[in-house]
Scaffold this motif. Structure first.
Motif, short mmCIF file in Angstrom:
data_model
loop_
_atom_site.label_atom_id
_atom_site.label_comp_id
_atom_site.label_asym_id
_atom_site.label_seq_id
_atom_site.Cartn_x
_atom_site.Cartn_y
_atom_site.Cartn_z
N LEU A 395 40.14 27.47 49.11
CA LEU A 395 39.28 28.61 48.76
C LEU A 395 40.18 29.81 48.46
N LEU A 396 39.90 30.51 47.38
CA LEU A 396 40.73 31.66 46.99
C LEU A 396 39.91 32.94 47.19
N CYS A 397 40.31 33.74 48.17
CA CYS A 397 39.52 34.93 48.52
C CYS A 397 40.27 36.20 48.12
N THR A 398 39.53 37.21 47.70
CA THR A 398 40.15 38.50 47.42
C THR A 398 39.55 39.56 48.33
N ASN A 399 40.43 40.46 48.78
CA ASN A 399 39.98 41.55 49.65
C ASN A 399 39.70 42.82 48.84
N THR A 400 39.52 42.68 47.53
CA THR A 400 39.28 43.89 46.72
C THR A 400 38.12 44.70 47.29
N SER A 401 38.23 46.04 47.13
CA SER A 401 37.18 46.93 47.64
C SER A 401 36.05 47.09 46.64
N ALA A 402 36.33 46.82 45.36
CA ALA A 402 35.32 47.15 44.37
C ALA A 402 35.42 46.32 43.09
N LEU A 403 36.56 45.67 42.85
CA LEU A 403 36.78 45.05 41.52
C LEU A 403 35.89 43.83 41.30
N ASN A 404 35.75 43.48 40.00
CA ASN A 404 34.85 42.42 39.58
C ASN A 404 35.37 41.02 39.98
N ILE A 405 34.62 40.35 40.82
CA ILE A 405 35.03 39.02 41.32
C ILE A 405 35.10 38.02 40.15
N ASP A 406 34.17 38.13 39.21
CA ASP A 406 34.15 37.18 38.08
C ASP A 406 35.40 37.33 37.23
N GLU A 407 35.83 38.57 37.05
CA GLU A 407 37.04 38.77 36.22
C GLU A 407 38.26 38.19 36.95
N ILE A 408 38.33 38.39 38.25
CA ILE A 408 39.46 37.82 39.01
C ILE A 408 39.39 36.29 38.92
N ALA A 409 38.16 35.75 39.07
CA ALA A 409 37.99 34.28 39.04
C ALA A 409 38.37 33.71 37.67
N SER A 410 38.20 34.53 36.62
CA SER A 410 38.46 34.02 35.26
C SER A 410 39.94 33.69 35.06
N THR A 412 41.59 31.88 37.01
CA THR A 412 41.86 30.59 37.67
C THR A 412 41.17 29.45 36.92
N SER A 413 41.55 28.24 37.33
CA SER A 413 40.87 27.08 36.73
C SER A 413 39.75 26.61 37.66
N ARG A 414 39.46 27.39 38.72
CA ARG A 414 38.45 26.96 39.71
C ARG A 414 37.61 28.14 40.19
N PRO A 415 36.87 28.76 39.25
CA PRO A 415 36.09 29.96 39.64
C PRO A 415 35.07 29.68 40.73
N GLN A 416 34.68 28.40 40.90
CA GLN A 416 33.69 28.09 41.95
C GLN A 416 34.28 28.29 43.34
N GLN A 417 35.62 28.35 43.43
CA GLN A 417 36.26 28.52 44.74
C GLN A 417 36.77 29.94 44.96
N VAL A 418 36.41 30.84 44.08
CA VAL A 418 36.85 32.23 44.22
C VAL A 418 35.72 33.05 44.81
N ILE A 419 36.07 33.87 45.80
CA ILE A 419 35.04 34.63 46.52
C ILE A 419 35.66 35.92 47.06
N GLY A 420 34.85 36.95 47.19
CA GLY A 420 35.34 38.20 47.78
C GLY A 420 35.15 38.14 49.30
N THR A 421 36.22 38.46 50.03
CA THR A 421 36.08 38.62 51.49
C THR A 421 36.59 40.03 51.78
N HIS A 422 35.66 40.94 51.85
CA HIS A 422 35.99 42.36 51.97
C HIS A 422 36.06 42.75 53.44
N PHE A 423 37.30 42.85 53.95
CA PHE A 423 37.50 43.28 55.34
C PHE A 423 37.51 44.81 55.36
N PHE A 424 37.33 45.36 56.55
CA PHE A 424 37.33 46.82 56.70
C PHE A 424 38.47 47.23 57.61
N SER A 425 38.98 48.40 57.38
CA SER A 425 40.18 48.85 58.07
C SER A 425 39.84 49.51 59.42
#
Ligand SMILES: CCCCCCCCCCCCC[C@H](O)CC(=O)SCCNC(=O)CCNC(=O)[C@H](O)C(C)(C)COP(=O)(O)OP(=O)(O)OC[C@H]1O[C@@H](n2cnc3c(N)ncnc32)[C@H](O)[C@@H]1OP(=O)(O)O
Ligand SMILES: NC(=O)c1ccc[n+]([C@@H]2O[C@H](COP(=O)([O-])OP(=O)(O)OC[C@H]3O[C@@H](n4cnc5c(N)ncnc54)[C@H](O)[C@@H]3O)[C@@H](O)[C@H]2O)c1
Length: 713
Positions: A395-410, A412-425
């Protein structure tokens, strides 16, 4: 031997009746020599049914007399505590003459967290058993303690590793015929503390400070005080009186709503039909974190604490060494707080935590969390690399605060495994994990991220993909209003004060100084709102026809980034200092700014500050619900309580709106919007208008006014 059974959260009235009938029967039967009370299914009791408190046929107060009945029994009564003994459950155990617990059991009086106090004589018995300081701590914080600690405190007589019920029966047989007087807590004096009055006064100050406007901890203290000042029966009368005050308070309703909201968000669903009921998580046996800055180091700490082996990766050796030091420091601090210490975390073992600059070491991890700079090009480059290196199921997770998950997933060759996991400080402390699915994210990926949240002891909330997701998107209009209020005549300390008095842990300007003004500045530069890419001739206070305040940009241009530079919206004692002091420089800067832009400063009262900040945030919440970005108001509330310091006793912004009344929220937004037509955040959302038009329905019903949605509450 008579056996009585208490059941966790079954119909409270039925349990009470069974308890009373059983006790009376046991008392009347000469063949019964002792009584043992236990729970069913390995749990003693989680206390009263919380839903019962808000039902019209509430039954508060009925448990106290039964606890007294247990205590006054002429036959020894032993509580066999397995699983949990919480709230009314522990109060029942306190009425028993002996308490025996399984080593893995937990105990507590968590009523305060529901806006209540222990209402079945617990505030009078517990101080008599374990002393005022410890009882006060348990009752005012609601913390759950393990059986081992309960034994040390004298809350239980014995702990066992084997069958608790058999051990309780053995104990009951042993004590038959022994005098019961000394075992009746109501007859015991409250143990003395040298200068009780001074102790209680100090405790009251501390409790008030920590409660920040929440009533229950203060009333808990008053009930315990009554135990120290009056005979048992009088203390019980006082406890009931205070319980009734809390029960009818809006705060208890808000806190109980929050309790169920946090559980409702586990039952996630997406508009495409994926849901918790059909998706199963993948196991996460090994994880990686990329970027060991502010967020990455906290995320690594969180994973290590949850016993997940981690590979921690940085861009070069210099950053790696800096990151490693920071992570080790955090882990050492965490280990000190834990019972087993550093050994239990085992973070010096490279099989548990490995630092590297080599991406190839990520080939066998089950999940990667990217936490590099907030820059789309960089994130895409990293995700492209990950999709080549990581094993197919990872699973490929991004901690971005606001950016487009679909664009990040694009990338990769596996957008179904890309997801945002937004942690807080700070990520190892804050409970919220915002989980953002993209257009192609699979249900398995969402279920895995939710499972990760649970493993990390966080509250996962699943939301859709839009700029800022839910939390930050709602925060933008709130912060924007705070800055506009400064332009119009207010000061940072006045705005912060109003919001802190409302119950926020920290006001928007103190928060901005803490997080660093440069973070937002870089983001606005990236969006072309300020900086070199801003087209020449753009009006200073307008962007795309809408009102814009350049004040935060101007502060950054003056090198005022907040605490890190000792100057921001406030001044600080030194760089990195924590004590915010109003800054005369900023006040005259604001005056000059208003003069430059022809703004006539006016006095802005507390009501306007509160309403403009909160109602604009709530308004955005309605837009989010209408767009299907979140599946219910409880999601927004859980996010705000756990990630943004919203006062829990006000139930979250959407619950708060329901208590203010949607017609009033709408009316005020309309008024402010007319006064500021160039501020879209104040323009009432269509969904809010619809809810008012259909008659201001209760919060549970809101989602039924949007097609195909239903509340999880
Ligand atoms: C001796 C028995 C006495 C019972 C008779 C009561 C008579 C009433 C007299 C009133 C006088 C006042 C008495 C007293 O002072 C007041 C109270 O007792 S208030 C209640 C205090 N108890 C709590 O706050 C416990 C709350 N629960 C928890 O902390 C946790 O749920 C748990 C027990 C530690 C278990 O945690 P988990 O395993 O993680 O499970 P969940 O949290 O997901 O819960 C599962 C499911 O159960 C629902 N639930 C749990 N506790 C209660 C409860 N007390 N009332 C109603 N429902 C409860 C929870 O909501 C979950 O369901 P879901 O929401 O997902 O549908
Ligand atoms: N700081 C916050 O409060 C906060 C809160 C939530 C989310 N976020 C998000 O988390 C992410 C990280 O934020 P941060 O505040 O921790 O940033 P930061 O600047 O503190 O840390 C980023 C780290 O990433 C490292 N890095 C950069 N390029 C890299 C590469 N190619 N390979 C490996 N490591 C690389 C940097 O060396 C740096 O240590 C951002 O997307 C941010 O928006 C931040």
């Amino acid at each position: 031997m008579e056996l009585l059974s208490l059941t966790v959260n079954s119909n409270s009235l039925a349990v009470l009746q069974a308890l009373e009938d059983g006790l009376k029967k046991a008392d009347a039967d000469p063949s019964v020599k002792a009584v043992m009370i236990c729970g069913e299914n390995g749990k003693f009791s989680a206390g009263a049914d919380i839903r019962g408190f808000s039902s019209p046929k509430r039954h508060g107060g009925a448990l106290g007399p039964i606890v007294s009945l247990i205590e006054s029994s002429e036959k020894p009564v032993v509580a066999a505590i397995e699983g949990v003994a919480l709230g009314g459950g522990l109060e029942v155990a306190l009425g028993c003459h002996y308490r025996i617990a399984h080593v893995k059991a937990w105990m507590g009086l968590p009523e305060v967290t529901l806006g209540l106090l222990p209402g079945a004589e617990g505030t009078q018995r517990l101080p008599r058993l374990i002393g005022v300081p410890t009882a006060l701590d348990m009752i005012t914080t609601g913390k759950h303690i393990p059986a081992t600690e309960a034994l040390k405190l004298g809350l239980v007589d014995e702990i066992v590793e084997e069958n608790t019920i058999e051990a309780a029966i053995r104990l009951a047989n042993k004590v038959i015929g022994q005098p019961l007087g000394p075992r009746r807590l109501s007859l015991k004096p409250v143990p003395k503390v040298p200068n009780m009055e001074a102790f209680l006064r100090e405790a009251a100050v501390k409790v008030k400070q920590q409660a920040r406007g929440c009533l229950a901890p203060e009333l808990c203290l008053q009930a315990v005080r009554a135990a120290t000042e009056t005979p048992f029966a009088e203390g019980v009368r006082r406890e009931r009186e205070l319980f009734r005050v809390l029960l009818s308070s809006g705060q208890a309703q808000a806190l109980q709503y929050a309790f169920f909201a946090e559980r409702a968000v586990h039952r996630w669903a997406t508009p495409a039909g994926a849901s918790w009921s059909s998706a199963a998580p993948q196991p996460v046996c090994k994880a990686a974190v990329i970027g060991l800055g502010t967020m990455g180091r906290g995320i690594v700490t969180s994973l290590v604490k949850a016993s997940i082996p981690v590979v921690a990766l940085e861009q070069d050796l210099e950053y790696l060494n800096k990151g490693r030091k920071a992570v080790m420091l955090l882990l050492e601090r965490e280990a000190m707080k834990m019972e087993g210490g550093a050994q239990s975390l085992d973070f010096h073992n490279p099989a548990r935590l490995q630092f590297t600059v080599d991406f190839d070491l990520l080939h066998d991890v089950d999940l990667v969390i990217e936490a590099v700079f907030e820059n789309m090009a960089l994130k895409k480059e990293i995700f492209h690399k990950l999709s080549k290196i990581c094993k197919p199921g990872a699973l490929l997770c991004t901690n971005t605060s606001a950016l487009n998950i679909d664009e990040i997933a694009s990338a990769t060759s596996r957008p179904q495994q890309v997801i945002g996991t937004h942690f807080f400080s700070p990520a190892h402390v804050m409970r919220l994990l915002e989980i953002i699915y993209g257009r192609h994210t699979s249900p398995t990926a969402i279920a895995t991220a939710m499972q990760l949240a649970k493993t990390l002891k966080k509250v996962g909330v699943v939301v859709g993909n839009c700029f800022g997701f839910v939390g930050n998107r709602m925060m933008f209009p709130y912060v924007q209003q705070a800055v506009f209020l400064l332009e119009e005549g207010s000061r940072p300390e006045a705005v912060d004060q109003v919001l802190e008095d409302f119950g926020f842990k920290i006001g928007p300007f103190r928060m901005s100084d803490l997080a660093g003004l440069d973070v937002g500045w870089r983001s606005r530069q990236g969006q072309g709102l300020t900086g070199p890419s801003l087209p020449a001739g753009t009006p200073a206070r307008q962007r795309q026809g809408q009102r814009y305040s350049p004040l935060p940009d101007l502060l950054c241009e003056h090198g005022r980034f907040g605490q890190k530079t000792a100057k921001g919206w406030y001044q600080y004692e030194k760089a990195g200092g924590r004590t915010a002091t109003p800054d005369p420089w900023l006040h005259s800067f604001l005056s000059r700014y208003r003069d430059t832009h022809g703004i006539k400063a006016r006095f802005i009262d507390q009501e306007e500050i509160l309403e403009r900040c909160l109602f604009s945030l709530i308004n955005e919440g309605f837009a989010i619900l209408a767009e299907g970005i979140a599946s219910g108001p409880e999601h927004l509330d859980v996010i705000y309580i756990n990630g943004y310091g919203w006062p829990r006793h006000r139930g979250g912004p959407m619950f708060y709106a329901s208590t203010v009344g949607l017609p009033r929220v709408l009316d005020k937004l309309q008024k402010y919007s007319e006064a500021h037509p160039d501020v879209p955040g104040l323009r009432p959302s269509a969904f809010l208008k619809k809810l008012v038009a259909v008659g201001n329905p209760p919060i549970k019903e809101w989602m039924s006014y949007l097609s195909q949605q239903s509340s999880k509450l």
